[in-house]
Design a protein around this motif. Structure first.
Motif, mmCIF file in Angstrom:
data_model
loop_
_atom_site.group_PDB
_atom_site.id
_atom_site.type_symbol
_atom_site.label_atom_id
_atom_site.label_comp_id
_atom_site.label_asym_id
_atom_site.label_seq_id
_atom_site.Cartn_x
_atom_site.Cartn_y
_atom_site.Cartn_z
ATOM 1 N N ILE A 201 0.808 -1.225 0.000
ATOM 2 C CA ILE A 201 0.000 0.000 0.000
ATOM 3 C C ILE A 201 0.842 1.277 0.000
ATOM 4 C CG2 ILE A 201 -0.327 0.147 2.496
ATOM 5 C CD1 ILE A 201 -3.465 0.504 1.244
ATOM 6 N N PHE A 202 2.004 1.236 0.626
ATOM 7 C CA PHE A 202 2.842 2.446 0.649
ATOM 8 C C PHE A 202 3.509 2.671 -0.715
ATOM 9 C CE2 PHE A 202 3.449 2.139 5.551
ATOM 10 C CZ PHE A 202 2.107 2.430 5.715
ATOM 11 N N ILE B 261 0.952 4.491 -2.593
ATOM 12 C CA ILE B 261 0.933 5.910 -2.197
ATOM 13 C C ILE B 261 2.079 6.658 -2.893
ATOM 14 C CG2 ILE B 261 1.400 7.452 -0.234
ATOM 15 C CD1 ILE B 261 -0.346 5.576 1.483
ATOM 16 N N HIS C 238 0.155 10.994 15.025
ATOM 17 C CA HIS C 238 0.620 9.665 14.563
ATOM 18 C C HIS C 238 0.901 9.785 13.070
ATOM 19 C CE1 HIS C 238 -0.039 4.997 14.318
ATOM 20 N NE2 HIS C 238 1.115 5.376 13.829
ATOM 21 N N ARG D 268 5.546 -7.590 14.373
ATOM 22 C CA ARG D 268 4.162 -7.399 13.890
ATOM 23 C C ARG D 268 4.083 -6.327 12.807
ATOM 24 N NH1 ARG D 268 0.652 -9.662 18.077
ATOM 25 N NH2 ARG D 268 -1.121 -8.921 16.853
ATOM 26 N N VAL E 180 2.776 -3.610 6.981
ATOM 27 C CA VAL E 180 3.029 -3.108 5.625
ATOM 28 C C VAL E 180 4.516 -3.291 5.323
ATOM 29 C CG1 VAL E 180 2.924 -1.133 4.071
ATOM 30 C CG2 VAL E 180 1.146 -1.436 5.814
ATOM 31 N N HIS F 264 6.945 5.033 12.625
ATOM 32 C CA HIS F 264 5.800 5.704 13.236
ATOM 33 C C HIS F 264 6.328 6.825 14.130
ATOM 34 C CE1 HIS F 264 2.816 2.288 12.624
ATOM 35 N NE2 HIS F 264 3.948 1.644 12.471
HETATM 36 P P1 AMP Z 1 2.993 -1.594 10.863
HETATM 37 O O1 AMP Z 1 2.261 -2.575 11.744
HETATM 38 O O2 AMP Z 1 4.181 -1.012 11.553
HETATM 39 O O3 AMP Z 1 3.344 -2.208 9.518
HETATM 40 O O4 AMP Z 1 2.011 -0.383 10.643
HETATM 41 C C1 AMP Z 1 1.313 -0.108 9.444
HETATM 42 C C2 AMP Z 1 0.537 1.168 9.662
HETATM 43 O O5 AMP Z 1 0.089 1.623 8.408
HETATM 44 C C3 AMP Z 1 -0.691 1.029 10.568
HETATM 45 O O6 AMP Z 1 -0.552 1.923 11.666
HETATM 46 C C4 AMP Z 1 -1.849 1.431 9.639
HETATM 47 O O7 AMP Z 1 -2.871 2.135 10.311
HETATM 48 C C5 AMP Z 1 -1.148 2.280 8.598
HETATM 49 N N1 AMP Z 1 -1.799 2.367 7.301
HETATM 50 C C6 AMP Z 1 -2.236 1.336 6.529
HETATM 51 N N2 AMP Z 1 -2.742 1.806 5.367
HETATM 52 C C7 AMP Z 1 -2.611 3.156 5.396
HETATM 53 C C8 AMP Z 1 -2.944 4.215 4.494
HETATM 54 N N3 AMP Z 1 -3.523 3.973 3.302
HETATM 55 N N4 AMP Z 1 -2.652 5.481 4.851
HETATM 56 C C9 AMP Z 1 -2.073 5.747 6.049
HETATM 57 N N5 AMP Z 1 -1.739 4.794 6.936
HETATM 58 C C10 AMP Z 1 -2.010 3.515 6.624
#
Ligand code: AMP
Length: 123
Positions: free
Chosen positions: A9-10, A13, A42, A98, A101, A107
């Motif tokens: 997904i990133f 983006i 966040h 965990r 993405v 974060h």
């Molecule tokens: P992680 O568990 O560290 O891989 O965190 C992935 C983060 O990506 C989570 O906090 C999600 O809420 C965030 N996330 C997923 N899709 C999107 C998006 N389209 N735009 C912004 N944040 C997203």
């Protein structure tokens, strides 16, 4: 090392295929608000290059990419107004971390007292 998947997904983006709430960008990094915020501030900071995780980024990225990314994290925190009050930056890697993405991201959490760093595990 896990191969990079351009369908994450990133990556979408970065290619402009889906929108994001952008807060900062430089030559090597993009920052946008997390879609599911856990704290008042966040923000996610991602490198523009194709890196799966901190493991990948720290081993493969150029010095310029690492510098640009690190400066972006600091700038984002200052712009969000949390540099003075305090913040936490965190990167999940792999299964135990965990990571959801598979494009490296940090974060930036802030805007409140964040409590303990990690919930203690049961012994
Ligand atoms: P992680 O568990 O560290 O891989 O965190 C992935 C983060 O990506 C989570 O906090 C999600 O809420 C965030 N996330 C997923 N899709 C999107 C998006 N389209 N735009 C912004 N944040 C997203």
């Amino acid at each position: 090392m896990t191969a990079y998947d351009d369908g994450n997904i990133f990556a979408k983006i970065l290619r402009g295929e889906i929108p994001c709430d952008k807060v900062y960008e430089n030559d090597h990094a993009l920052a946008f608000r997390d879609i599911n915020p856990q704290t008042p501030v966040h923000i996610l900071v991602i490198p523009k290059g194709r890196y799966v995780s901190m493991d990948d980024f720290s081993a493969q990225a150029s010095d310029a990419e690492i510098a640009g990314f690190t400066r972006a994290v600091g700038q984002v925190a200052r712009d969000a107004g949390v540099a003075a009050t305090g913040y936490r930056f965190l990167a999940n890697h792999g299964q135990d971390g965990r990571q959801e993405v598979a494009h490296f991201h940090v974060h930036v959490f802030g805007g409140k007292n964040l409590g303990r760093m990690i919930k203690p595990v049961d012994k």
